[in-house]
Design a protein around this motif. Structure first.
Motif, PDB file in Angstrom:
ATOM      1  N   SER A   1       0.826  -1.204   0.000  1.00 35.08           N
ATOM      2  CA  SER A   1       0.000   0.000   0.000  1.00 35.08           C
ATOM      3  C   SER A   1       0.862   1.256   0.000  1.00 35.08           C
ATOM      4  CB  SER A   1      -0.907   0.026   1.234  1.00 35.08           C
ATOM      5  OG  SER A   1      -1.771  -1.091   1.263  1.00 35.08           O
TER       6      SER A   1
ATOM      7  N   GLN B   1      -1.770  12.079  -2.221  1.00 36.23           N
ATOM      8  CA  GLN B   1      -1.721  11.172  -3.364  1.00 36.23           C
ATOM      9  C   GLN B   1      -1.921   9.715  -2.966  1.00 36.23           C
ATOM     10  OE1 GLN B   1       1.968  11.949  -5.390  1.00 36.23           O
ATOM     11  NE2 GLN B   1       1.329  13.978  -6.105  1.00 36.23           N
ATOM     12  N   GLU B   2      -1.505   9.377  -1.754  1.00 30.70           N
ATOM     13  CA  GLU B   2      -1.628   7.992  -1.291  1.00 30.70           C
ATOM     14  C   GLU B   2      -3.103   7.619  -1.092  1.00 30.70           C
ATOM     15  OE1 GLU B   2       2.336   9.548  -0.438  1.00 30.70           O
ATOM     16  OE2 GLU B   2       0.311  10.270   0.006  1.00 30.70           O
ATOM     17  N   ASP B   3      -3.427   6.355  -1.388  1.00 26.88           N
ATOM     18  CA  ASP B   3      -4.807   5.892  -1.230  1.00 26.88           C
ATOM     19  C   ASP B   3      -5.156   5.578   0.217  1.00 26.88           C
ATOM     20  OD1 ASP B   3      -5.257   6.048  -3.976  1.00 26.88           O
ATOM     21  OD2 ASP B   3      -4.536   3.990  -4.303  1.00 26.88           O
ATOM     22  N   THR B   4      -4.141   5.290   1.019  1.00 25.06           N
ATOM     23  CA  THR B   4      -4.359   4.870   2.406  1.00 25.06           C
ATOM     24  C   THR B   4      -3.720   5.872   3.351  1.00 25.06           C
ATOM     25  OG1 THR B   4      -4.297   2.553   1.689  1.00 25.06           O
ATOM     26  CG2 THR B   4      -4.082   2.990   4.056  1.00 25.06           C
TER      27      THR B   4
ATOM     28  N   GLY C   1     -12.115  10.173  -0.231  1.00 21.13           N
ATOM     29  CA  GLY C   1     -12.104   8.820  -0.778  1.00 21.13           C
ATOM     30  C   GLY C   1     -10.917   7.985  -0.346  1.00 21.13           C
ATOM     31  N   LYS C   2     -10.386   8.279   0.841  1.00 19.48           N
ATOM     32  CA  LYS C   2      -9.211   7.563   1.332  1.00 19.48           C
ATOM     33  C   LYS C   2      -9.589   6.404   2.253  1.00 19.48           C
ATOM     34  CE  LYS C   2      -6.551  10.606  -0.676  1.00 19.48           C
ATOM     35  NZ  LYS C   2      -5.812  10.271  -1.917  1.00 19.48           N
ATOM     36  N   LYS C   3      -8.809   5.343   2.167  1.00 20.41           N
ATOM     37  CA  LYS C   3      -8.928   4.262   3.138  1.00 20.41           C
ATOM     38  C   LYS C   3      -8.190   4.690   4.399  1.00 20.41           C
ATOM     39  CE  LYS C   3      -7.082  -0.336   4.156  1.00 20.41           C
ATOM     40  NZ  LYS C   3      -6.220  -1.446   3.682  1.00 20.41           N
TER      41      LYS C   3
END
Length: 300
Positions: free
Chosen positions: A40, A75-78, A98-100
């Motif tokens: 991740s 920029q990171e999704d998590t 919209g982030k985990k």
């Protein structure tokens, strides 16, 4: 460099077994490492720990530190929420982005957040006030105040008591990393200020693992010729615990990295050296400090 001769006695160097990461910080770091091992792209909302050496280690593994004010540009999704905890608004912001979220909030802090929220809701019905003994602007305190829709009063010194309404029912909580002695002083000061007969209750919410380090370090520091306290440059917990050691043992040095150590600290040559640290100090860094001292003293 201090060199050992054949006539010089060996030096005992010991690392305090109760120093280093508290449970909450250790758990947060392990969650971060686990997430990155999955591949991740991970960002920490704020520095995961107040120790530059550990932050750099995790950065080399791929984790970035980001600011909530710049949530839209992450920029990171998590995104990892560190052990200090976050206010409800942070969860909303990450959801909207919209982030985990990997929630690494310390279980002790998470329970305290719930208690603060429940007490605040009851106090609103009673016309009372909720007070938090803690450091204004500290991440944990921001998270706690967020449970009260920003209505909790934060007091750190007796100068802050002017914020308190003397006639309102009052409930006092403490940031988990404050000192027992400080909480007792604040509790007495508030009790003396309130109008006689006004309801007042204190929740002693200091983390035992952290709070008990003060009496332990007083004993530890007294048992060595020299103390090397390892802590981050911006660690408030480190500065407090360092002062505890220094009061007991004036020959106590604050070390943030190996480059802070110099030969003057080892003159005159000690026979017993103690190495200890803050709740944000990684074990590996204390071990590196001990190893460098052994080399400087000609023991390795």
């Amino acid at each position: 460099m201090v060199k050992a001769s054949s006539q010089q006695p060996s030096v005992l160097i010991e690392i305090d077994s109760k120093s280093g990461f508290c449970f909450g910080v250790s758990r947060a770091v392990k969650l971060a490492e686990s997430e990155m091992q999955k591949g991740s792209a991970l960002a920490s909302l704020g520095d995961i720990v107040h120790n530059d050496e550990e932050i750099n280690r995790l950065k080399q593994m791929g984790m970035q530190s980001v600011s909530l004010s710049n949530a839209g540009a992450i920029q990171e999704d998590t995104v990892l929420f560190r052990a200090h905890g976050e206010p409800p608004s942070s969860y909303d912001a990450m959801r909207q982005a919209g982030k985990k979220v990997v929630d690494a909030t310390c279980p002790v802090v998470l329970k305290l957040q719930q208690r603060v929220r429940d007490a605040w809701q009851q106090l609103r019905l009673e016309g009372g006030q909720l007070v938090i003994y803690g450091k204004q602007g500290h991440a944990e305190v921001i998270g706690l105040v967020g449970q009260t829709n920003g209505e909790a009063l934060v007091v750190q010194t007796e100068f802050d008591l002017a914020l308190i309404d003397k006639s309102k029912p009052t409930v006092l909580f403490a940031q988990t990393t404050m000192s027992y002695e400080g909480l007792e002083r604040m509790e007495a000061a508030i009790r003396n200020q309130l109008v006689p007969g006004v309801a007042f209750h204190t929740h002693k919410t200091i983390c035992a693992q952290v709070g008990n380090r003060v009496p332990h370090l007083k004993v530890f520091a007294a048992n060595y010729d020299v103390i090397f306290f390892v802590g981050g440059e911006h660690s408030s917990n480190g500065k407090v615990l360092f002062t505890v050691c220094e009061k007991v043992n004036p020959r106590t040095f604050y070390i943030s990295s190996l480059t802070d150590i110099n030969e003057n600290m080892l003159t005159p040559r000690p026979q017993k050296i103690g190495v200890c640290g803050a709740t944000s100090t990684p074990q590996w860094l204390m071990e590196q400090v001990a190893d460098k001292l052994r080399v400087m003293l000609g023991l390795a």
